[in-house]
Design an enzyme around this catalytic site. Structure first.
Site, short mmCIF file in Angstrom:
data_model
loop_
_atom_site.label_atom_id
_atom_site.label_comp_id
_atom_site.label_asym_id
_atom_site.label_seq_id
_atom_site.Cartn_x
_atom_site.Cartn_y
_atom_site.Cartn_z
N HIS A 13 -31.58 37.50 49.91
CA HIS A 13 -32.62 38.24 49.19
C HIS A 13 -32.10 39.62 48.83
O HIS A 13 -31.48 40.26 49.67
CB HIS A 13 -33.87 38.37 50.06
CG HIS A 13 -34.95 39.18 49.41
ND1 HIS A 13 -35.69 38.68 48.36
CD2 HIS A 13 -35.38 40.44 49.64
CE1 HIS A 13 -36.55 39.61 47.96
NE2 HIS A 13 -36.40 40.69 48.73
N ASP B 262 -12.98 15.35 25.29
CA ASP B 262 -13.79 14.97 24.12
C ASP B 262 -13.28 13.71 23.44
O ASP B 262 -14.08 12.94 22.90
CB ASP B 262 -13.79 16.10 23.07
CG ASP B 262 -14.57 17.33 23.52
OD1 ASP B 262 -15.05 17.36 24.67
OD2 ASP B 262 -14.68 18.28 22.71
N ILE C 102 -24.47 24.46 20.05
CA ILE C 102 -23.73 25.49 19.30
C ILE C 102 -24.69 26.33 18.46
O ILE C 102 -24.63 27.57 18.49
CB ILE C 102 -22.65 24.83 18.41
CG1 ILE C 102 -21.57 24.20 19.30
CG2 ILE C 102 -22.04 25.84 17.43
CD1 ILE C 102 -20.42 23.56 18.57
N ALA D 214 1.89 15.13 17.31
CA ALA D 214 2.46 13.96 17.98
C ALA D 214 1.88 12.68 17.40
O ALA D 214 0.69 12.63 17.06
CB ALA D 214 2.16 14.03 19.47
N ASP E 12 1.34 20.32 21.49
CA ASP E 12 0.13 20.74 20.78
C ASP E 12 0.53 21.34 19.46
O ASP E 12 1.46 22.14 19.40
CB ASP E 12 -0.70 21.73 21.61
CG ASP E 12 -2.14 21.81 21.12
OD1 ASP E 12 -2.36 21.98 19.90
OD2 ASP E 12 -3.05 21.68 21.95
P1 NAD Z 1 -25.12 18.93 19.31
O1 NAD Z 1 -25.02 17.46 19.27
O2 NAD Z 1 -25.38 19.64 20.58
O3 NAD Z 1 -26.26 19.43 18.30
C1 NAD Z 1 -26.30 19.06 16.95
C2 NAD Z 1 -27.72 19.28 16.49
O4 NAD Z 1 -27.78 19.08 15.10
C3 NAD Z 1 -28.69 18.30 17.12
O5 NAD Z 1 -29.81 19.00 17.59
C4 NAD Z 1 -29.03 17.37 15.97
O6 NAD Z 1 -30.32 16.81 16.07
C5 NAD Z 1 -28.91 18.31 14.78
N1 NAD Z 1 -28.66 17.67 13.50
C6 NAD Z 1 -27.83 16.63 13.27
N2 NAD Z 1 -27.83 16.34 11.95
C7 NAD Z 1 -28.65 17.24 11.35
C8 NAD Z 1 -29.07 17.46 10.01
N3 NAD Z 1 -28.63 16.69 9.02
N4 NAD Z 1 -29.93 18.48 9.74
C9 NAD Z 1 -30.40 19.27 10.76
N5 NAD Z 1 -30.05 19.08 12.06
C10 NAD Z 1 -29.19 18.09 12.34
O7 NAD Z 1 -23.77 19.45 18.60
P2 NAD Z 1 -23.17 20.90 18.51
O8 NAD Z 1 -24.19 21.93 18.83
O9 NAD Z 1 -22.48 20.94 17.19
O10 NAD Z 1 -22.11 20.89 19.67
C11 NAD Z 1 -21.04 19.91 19.65
C12 NAD Z 1 -20.65 19.53 21.04
O11 NAD Z 1 -20.04 20.61 21.71
C13 NAD Z 1 -21.82 19.07 21.87
O12 NAD Z 1 -21.47 17.92 22.57
C14 NAD Z 1 -22.04 20.22 22.82
O13 NAD Z 1 -22.59 19.79 24.06
C15 NAD Z 1 -20.65 20.79 22.97
N6 NAD Z 1 -20.75 22.22 23.29
C16 NAD Z 1 -21.06 22.57 24.56
C17 NAD Z 1 -21.24 23.89 24.86
C18 NAD Z 1 -21.59 24.31 26.26
O14 NAD Z 1 -21.36 23.55 27.16
N7 NAD Z 1 -22.17 25.47 26.47
C19 NAD Z 1 -21.13 24.86 23.88
C20 NAD Z 1 -20.84 24.47 22.60
C21 NAD Z 1 -20.65 23.12 22.32
#
Ligand code: NAD
Length: 470
Positions: A444, A311, A187, A117, A36
């Site tokens: 409960h 991912d 996020i 790598a 890594d």
């Molecule tokens: P996401 O795909 O969940 O959300 C991105 C959002 O941005 C979407 O709602 C989309 O419609 C919007 N968007 C895209 N282009 C845009 C624009 N030009 N203007 C305004 N809105 C726009 O992506 P993320 O939140 O960046 O997360 C990335 C990945 O990481 C996801 O696959 C998520 O599931 C994963 N993640 C998971 C967790 C968790 O499991 N709790 C936490 C963080 C991230």
């Protein structure tokens, strides 16, 4: 160039996909190298799941403390967030966990090398250290688990100062007064609640008609309600065209002519897959449209002996998927097994406030697949424990196949949603009926009672619900 070293297995990437894969391979008796170029533990440990939970813990405590009177407590001091200490605490937690993984590597005899790598052939990797020195390692088996990174968008590039990505925002040293969040996905939504609790004014901009567009519609609606209740401004159906920094402010230009101004912006519109620089073109590995490594259901790439997980394979970006794929890939690769993963039974979790979680089909996807469905619901406000803890926002929704009574999906908004969703995952993984879910006694008072009562509601038999009109 040093001597060629060889291993039974080389894992590229020491994140939540790669490190369990390496440990499992060592448990199976293999000599294992993990490579890594960055911190051990990858995104999840260093820039994702864990650090955001550390911040959320502070945010939740602040929210509680600001509501002491309701619990019969009085305090004459004002409690305010000290972001430097909050970030230090986060760094300490992350550091301990990173050391923990490195300790596990040592304990299992896994070799860890800090380097980039790149494949030079199907069984040789070139490693380049931070000092620029090269080394070649050899193996007949590889697992690629290089993950993903925050993505920029056309017209907006992060600069780490005014326009931040999800890595940058975890290391801020002052709290902005106004934060604009571009993208109301997972996020964006999680950070919105965290920073709003710390007193930051938040505006969220989302291109789609609703937040969390891939989640169950009811989940999206309930979290929208909570966002608004928290005082977060949300603009959906909104496209940001470009950004401009003026003095100490960020201006975001919207396609409707509006300009939104803040002190910082967070860009959270998705993540890009990390396959650049891996030399995959040298070995003819098949890549997909998003440059993801294409794998079959056993996690094998198009090249014999090379597997991938997490991912980088282009599936749902969830830590627990990467983890499961890593150990499954290793089992298939080293033991010659043909294990697969039931992705329908994998829960997704959102650490909003309140939390949200889902597993299996949504109401819309179940109907689209042609199922005749029954639905049961149970609201948190009818739960004794939720009342006692003043956590009454939310509900459990269960989706059931009318013909077989099997649970097809479960979606929860509410306190501890990310923990109790495991019951839905257990039901779907094992093909259980909603009857067995309703018959299983929940202690409960617990939040799990909401699952049992939602299951009872499928038959209009929930005890803590008024009689339904026919
Ligand atoms: P996401 O795909 O969940 O959300 C991105 C959002 O941005 C979407 O709602 C989309 O419609 C919007 N968007 C895209 N282009 C845009 C624009 N030009 N203007 C305004 N809105 C726009 O992506 P993320 O939140 O960046 O997360 C990335 C990945 O990481 C996801 O696959 C998520 O599931 C994963 N993640 C998971 C967790 C968790 O499991 N709790 C936490 C963080 C991230």
């Amino acid at each position: 160039m040093s001597d060629l070293s060889s291993f039974n297995l080389v894992v590229i990437g020491a994140g939540i996909g790669g490190y369990p894969a390496a440990i499992r391979a060592a448990q199976l008796g293999a000599s294992v190298l993990v490579v890594d170029r960055a911190e051990t533990g990858g995104t999840c440990l260093n820039r994702g799941c864990i650090p955001t939970k550390a911040l959320k813990a502070t945010a939740e405590m602040l929210t509680r403390v600001n509501n002491l009177e309701e619990f019969g407590l009085s305090c004459s001091m004002k409690v305010t967030p000290d972001i430097k200490t909050i970030i230090q605490r986060k760094n300490r937690i992350v550091g301990e966990l990173v050391k923990g993984v490195e300790f596990l590597f040592k304990s299992h005899g896994v070799t860890l090398k800090k380097a980039s790598a790149s494949f030079i052939s199907k069984n040789r990797l070139q490693l380049t250290g931070a000092d620029g020195k090269h080394e070649i390692v050899e193996s007949g088996r590889f697992v690629i688990s290089t993950g993903s990174s925050p993505a920029d968008m056309p017209g907006i590039k992060t600069d780490g100062k005014f326009i931040l990505n999800s890595d940058d925002i975890l290391n801020i040293d002052t709290l902005p007064k106004r934060l604009i969040i571009i993208g109301a996905g997972v996020i964006g939504t999680e950070f919105a609640f965290i920073f709003k609790s710390m007193g930051v004014d938040i505006v969220m901009l989302e291109i789609m008609p609703r937040i969390l567009p891939t989640e169950e519609e009811d989940v999206s609606a309930l979290i929208t309600r909570s966002l608004k209740k928290a005082g977060i401004t949300l603009k959906t159906d909104t496209r940001v065209t470009h950004a401009e920094i003026q003095g100490q402010e960020v201006n975001l230009y919207l396609d409707n002519g509006e300009v939104v101004t803040g002190d910082r912006a967070l860009l959270s519109v998705g993540r890009k897959i990390n396959t650049d620089g891996l030399g995959l073109e040298n070995i003819g590995i098949e890549l997909g449209k998003k440059k993801e490594v294409v794998v079959d259901r056993f996690l094998s790439t198009s090249v014999n002996g090379i597997y991938a997980c997490g991912d980088v394979t282009g599936g749902k970006m969830l830590a627990h998927i990467a983890y499961r794929e890593g150990i499954t890939a290793v089992s298939n690769l080293l033991e010659g097994r043909k294990q697969t993963i039931n992705y329908d039974a994998i829960p997704s979790t959102i650490y909003s406030m309140p939390e949200a979680a889902g597993v299996g089909l949504t109401e819309r996807s179940a109907k689209k697949k042609g199922f005749r469905i029954k639905i049961g619901r149970f609201a948190y406000r009818a739960l004794g424990k939720a009342k006692a803890f003043s956590q009454t926002e939310g509900e459990v929704k269960v989706i059931v196949d009318s013909e077989t009574d099997k649970v097809l999906g479960m979606h929860i908004v509410g306190a501890h949603a990310t923990d109790i969703i495991s019951q839905g995952a257990m039901a779907i993984q094992n093909g259980l009926t909603v009857q067995s879910m309703s018959d299983t006694v929940a202690a409960h008072p617990t939040y799990s009672e909401a699952v049992m009562e939602a299951a009872q509601d499928v038959f209009s038999m929930a005890i803590h619900q008024p009689k339904k009109s026919k």
